[in-house]
Design an enzyme around this catalytic site. Structure first.
Site, PDB file in Angstrom:
ATOM      1  N   ARG A  51       3.982 -35.530 -34.323  1.00 29.80           N
ATOM      2  CA  ARG A  51       3.509 -35.658 -35.708  1.00 29.80           C
ATOM      3  C   ARG A  51       1.985 -35.559 -35.765  1.00 29.80           C
ATOM      4  NH1 ARG A  51       7.949 -36.496 -38.618  1.00 29.80           N
ATOM      5  NH2 ARG A  51       9.664 -37.499 -37.498  1.00 29.80           N
ATOM      6  N   ASP A  52       1.510 -34.825 -36.780  1.00 24.34           N
ATOM      7  CA  ASP A  52       0.072 -34.689 -36.975  1.00 24.34           C
ATOM      8  C   ASP A  52      -0.523 -36.059 -37.297  1.00 24.34           C
ATOM      9  OD1 ASP A  52      -1.873 -32.023 -37.801  1.00 24.34           O
ATOM     10  OD2 ASP A  52      -2.559 -34.031 -38.385  1.00 24.34           O
ATOM     11  N   ILE A  53      -1.665 -36.346 -36.708  1.00 23.57           N
ATOM     12  CA  ILE A  53      -2.308 -37.652 -36.878  1.00 23.57           C
ATOM     13  C   ILE A  53      -2.858 -37.824 -38.301  1.00 23.57           C
ATOM     14  CG2 ILE A  53      -4.699 -37.067 -36.215  1.00 23.57           C
ATOM     15  CD1 ILE A  53      -4.522 -39.493 -34.257  1.00 23.57           C
ATOM     16  N   HIS A  82      -1.152 -24.059 -31.823  1.00 22.12           N
ATOM     17  CA  HIS A  82      -0.211 -24.997 -32.446  1.00 22.12           C
ATOM     18  C   HIS A  82       0.260 -24.454 -33.778  1.00 22.12           C
ATOM     19  CE1 HIS A  82      -4.365 -26.094 -33.502  1.00 22.12           C
ATOM     20  NE2 HIS A  82      -3.894 -26.428 -34.700  1.00 22.12           N
TER      21      HIS A  82
HETATM   22  P1  AMP Z   1      -6.059 -26.940 -36.851  1.00 24.06           P
HETATM   23  O1  AMP Z   1      -7.074 -27.031 -37.956  1.00 24.06           O
HETATM   24  O2  AMP Z   1      -4.971 -25.945 -37.155  1.00 24.06           O
HETATM   25  O3  AMP Z   1      -6.702 -26.717 -35.491  1.00 24.06           O
HETATM   26  O4  AMP Z   1      -5.319 -28.329 -36.835  1.00 24.06           O
HETATM   27  C1  AMP Z   1      -5.515 -29.313 -35.895  1.00 24.06           C
HETATM   28  C2  AMP Z   1      -4.614 -30.437 -36.297  1.00 24.06           C
HETATM   29  O5  AMP Z   1      -4.518 -31.357 -35.234  1.00 24.06           O
HETATM   30  C3  AMP Z   1      -5.098 -31.219 -37.523  1.00 24.06           C
HETATM   31  O6  AMP Z   1      -4.108 -31.173 -38.545  1.00 24.06           O
HETATM   32  C4  AMP Z   1      -5.308 -32.621 -36.980  1.00 24.06           C
HETATM   33  O7  AMP Z   1      -4.972 -33.629 -37.916  1.00 24.06           O
HETATM   34  C5  AMP Z   1      -4.396 -32.643 -35.774  1.00 24.06           C
HETATM   35  N1  AMP Z   1      -4.761 -33.580 -34.716  1.00 24.06           N
HETATM   36  C6  AMP Z   1      -5.981 -33.790 -34.182  1.00 24.06           C
HETATM   37  N2  AMP Z   1      -5.924 -34.721 -33.225  1.00 24.06           N
HETATM   38  C7  AMP Z   1      -4.627 -35.126 -33.144  1.00 24.06           C
HETATM   39  C8  AMP Z   1      -3.921 -36.076 -32.352  1.00 24.06           C
HETATM   40  N3  AMP Z   1      -4.543 -36.813 -31.399  1.00 24.06           N
HETATM   41  N4  AMP Z   1      -2.598 -36.243 -32.561  1.00 24.06           N
HETATM   42  C9  AMP Z   1      -1.964 -35.524 -33.503  1.00 24.06           C
HETATM   43  N5  AMP Z   1      -2.566 -34.598 -34.271  1.00 24.06           N
HETATM   44  C10 AMP Z   1      -3.881 -34.407 -34.105  1.00 24.06           C
END
Ligand code: AMP
Ligand code: ZN
Length: 113
Positions: free
Chosen positions: A28-30, A99
């Site tokens: 899950r996204d944080i 991702h």
């Molecule tokens: P992007 O802008 O596509 O690179 O998205 C990166 C995503 O990673 C964002 O939606 C963040 O909220 C998410 N993210 C960053 N750190 C973490 C983490 N430790 N656990 C889960 N999601 C994360």
């Protein structure tokens, strides 16, 4: 290896993992942007879409089918969802490990960017 998502794969950083197999991990996204916001990644480090080669063809197919399965498990299949990838600076990619965002559970914006 300082990659954040490689560290999640390795269990060095905690995450709410919803799927883990030999090739793919989903968590899950944080900072969720919708009631369901799951990130699906290849376990092996791939920096971004631009790094993909023909060798990852089957892997990418499996990733998309996993997204479909997770959407069913989350109960968002019927109403619909979005699977999106950010690539590079203009694409808004913040984490340099490929991702896919699986988003659903609310009506998403009509605009893509
Ligand atoms: P992007 O802008 O596509 O690179 O998205 C990166 C995503 O990673 C964002 O939606 C963040 O909220 C998410 N993210 C960053 N750190 C973490 C983490 N430790 N656990 C889960 N999601 C994360
Ligand atoms: Zn990585």
């Amino acid at each position: 290896m300082e990659c954040l998502f490689c560290q999640i794969v390795a269990g060095e950083i905690p995450a709410d993992i919803v799927h883990y197999d030999e090739e793919l991990v989903a968590f899950r996204d944080i900072n969720p942007q919708a009631p369901t916001h799951i990130l699906i990644i290849p376990k092996a480090h791939v920096a971004s879409m631009t790094e993909l080669t023909d060798k990852q063809q089957a892997l990418m197919g499996r990733l998309i089918l996993l997204a479909k399965e997770l959407a069913e498990k989350e109960g968002i299949s019927e109403r619909g969802y979005r699977l999106s990838v950010s690539c590079g600076a203009d694409g808004g990619q913040l984490v340099p490990h490929l991702h896919f965002h699986l988003l659903g559970g609310r009506k998403l914006d009509d605009r893509l960017g």
